[in-house]
Design an enzyme around this catalytic site. Structure first.
Site: not given
Length: 411
Positions: A238, A130, A160
């Site tokens: 992230s 993402h 992911d």
């Protein structure tokens, strides 16, 4: 030998630190007597000038006296600080800041940021899907402020995870050590390094809060077997590494659960490194990773003896009620049956679909909830044959199912 002693002292250090904190709070409560609010403002009229220095000397009335702590406690706490500093100094050069443009999935709109870490000397960098999904340009900033353009090598939305690549001298790259996640224990100390809100290479610490967590992923599929941690994770973290106390990657920080948008709430999740070790080589060599797929829709909460009785499920006390076997999917092809009757049960908001098989085991392991199935499939590969133990019409039977690749979406 010195390193071994440091790490041996660390566990005791965390215990001692907790005891000291508790003792300090207790001592303050006794001293305070419960009569003065903890946030009470200072009243300047009650403060006396220092007797050791003239009151007229600006800024002179400060103390350098440390808190008196036992020497053995100080030694343990200093060992903890030394370990954290050594991990940071070793790993920080491996952690990169990733800036993207044209990423419509970013929380920052068309301009987004995330983290990543150097995987090998060939220039491969691991991050979250993402972070780079939809990016038109990717700029990687290293710890010495060197900036390099990157290209996407491969992505896997189901885990992911993504791999990007930079062209540079191999001697410039510092791959991080890779650990294991199978043996992670709740309470184990962990360290996160990343770029929250763009503040590069920020270190936070916490513990493994839980393992085997399953959260909602893309297209009604789940992200299974996640590591839950209370180490502070915020937007920008992230794709950064979650580390053990020896600086080895045990997970890739991927998301947080918060009721306050863009704010850490102490509930963060990381993709376990054993999954990373399975996915990344495929992304480097093939650009994709095929996630194993069973093709069932099931009741999202476990059956109880009371609910099973209400639904007239004979010989069932627990398990997973299959509401749908996706047409053309591996389960339907193997003969697994979904439900066909809509039932309303008092106290349950959704309509239940009954009449399907009830899964009570998978490859000899008991199944009590749907997450048990999802987490187990995460350990298998496309083409593997598993055995589902189901109860149908009160009779137990074993049905072999060959797993297929997960589709981009389901009907």
């Amino acid at each position: 030998m010195r390193n071994q002693n440091l790490f041996a002292l660390l566990a005791a250090g965390f215990l001692m630190l907790g005891l000291l904190c508790v003792c300090s709070v207790g001592a303050f409560a006794l001293f305070n007597g419960g009569n003065v609010p903890l946030a009470a403002p200072f009243e300047s009229s009650s403060l006396e000038p220092s007797a050791a220095l003239p009151a007229s000397t600006p800024g002179a009335a400060f103390s350098t006296q440390p808190i008196d702590l036992p020497e053995d406690a100080l030694a343990i706490l200093r060992a903890e600080e030394e370990v954290l500093n050594r991990v940071y100094e070793s790993v920080a050069p491996s952690v990169v800041n990733i800036s993207v443009s044209g990423n419509t999935n970013s929380l920052l709109g068309d301009l987004g940021q995330g983290s990543g870490f150097v995987w090998d000397k060939e220039g491969h960098i691991v991050t979250n899907n993402h972070v780079v999904e939809g990016a038109e340009t990717i700029l990687v900033t290293f710890s010495d402020t060197t900036q390099l353009s990157a290209e996407v090598v491969g992505t896997d939305p189901d885990s992911d995870l993504a791999v990007i690549h930079v062209e540079t001298n191999p001697e410039f790259l510092h791959p991080v050590g890779i650990g294991d996640s199978a043996g992670l224990r709740v309470g184990q100390r962990v360290i996160a390094i990343g770029n929250p809100f763009g503040f590069d290479r920020t270190l936070t610490i916490g513990v493994v809060s839980a393992v085997g967590r399953t959260v909602q992923g893309r297209a009604n599929f789940s992200l299974p077997n996640l590591v839950q941690t209370d180490a502070a994770i915020n937007p920008g973290n992230s794709g950064g590494p979650l580390l053990d106390i020896q600086g080895r990657v045990i997970g890739v920080n991927t998301l947080i659960y918060s009721q306050t948008p863009r704010a850490n709430s102490g509930v963060g999740f990381a993709v376990p490194v054993d999954k990373v070790k399975s996915v990344v080589p495929h992304l480097i060599s093939q650009g994709i990773y095929e996630t194993p797929y069973l093709g069932i829709g099931a009741l999202p909460f476990p059956l109880t003896p009371e609910l099973a009785q209400t639904l007239a499920l004979d010989n069932v006390t627990t398990g997973v009620l299959i509401e749908e076997a996706v047409p053309g999917g591996p389960a339907a092809h193997a003969g697994i049956r979904g439900g066909s009757q809509e039932v309303t049960v008092p106290g349950i908001e959704r309509i239940l679909i009954t009449g399907g098989d009830v899964v009570v085991g998978i490859d000899g392991q008991p199944v009590r909830r749907f997450d048990d199935v999802v987490n187990y499939l995460d350990t298998r590969s496309v083409g593997d044959t598993i055995t589902l133990t189901v109860i149908r019409g009160g009779e137990q039977m074993d049905i072999p199912v060959t797993l297929g690749p997960r589709p981009a979406s389901v009907p």
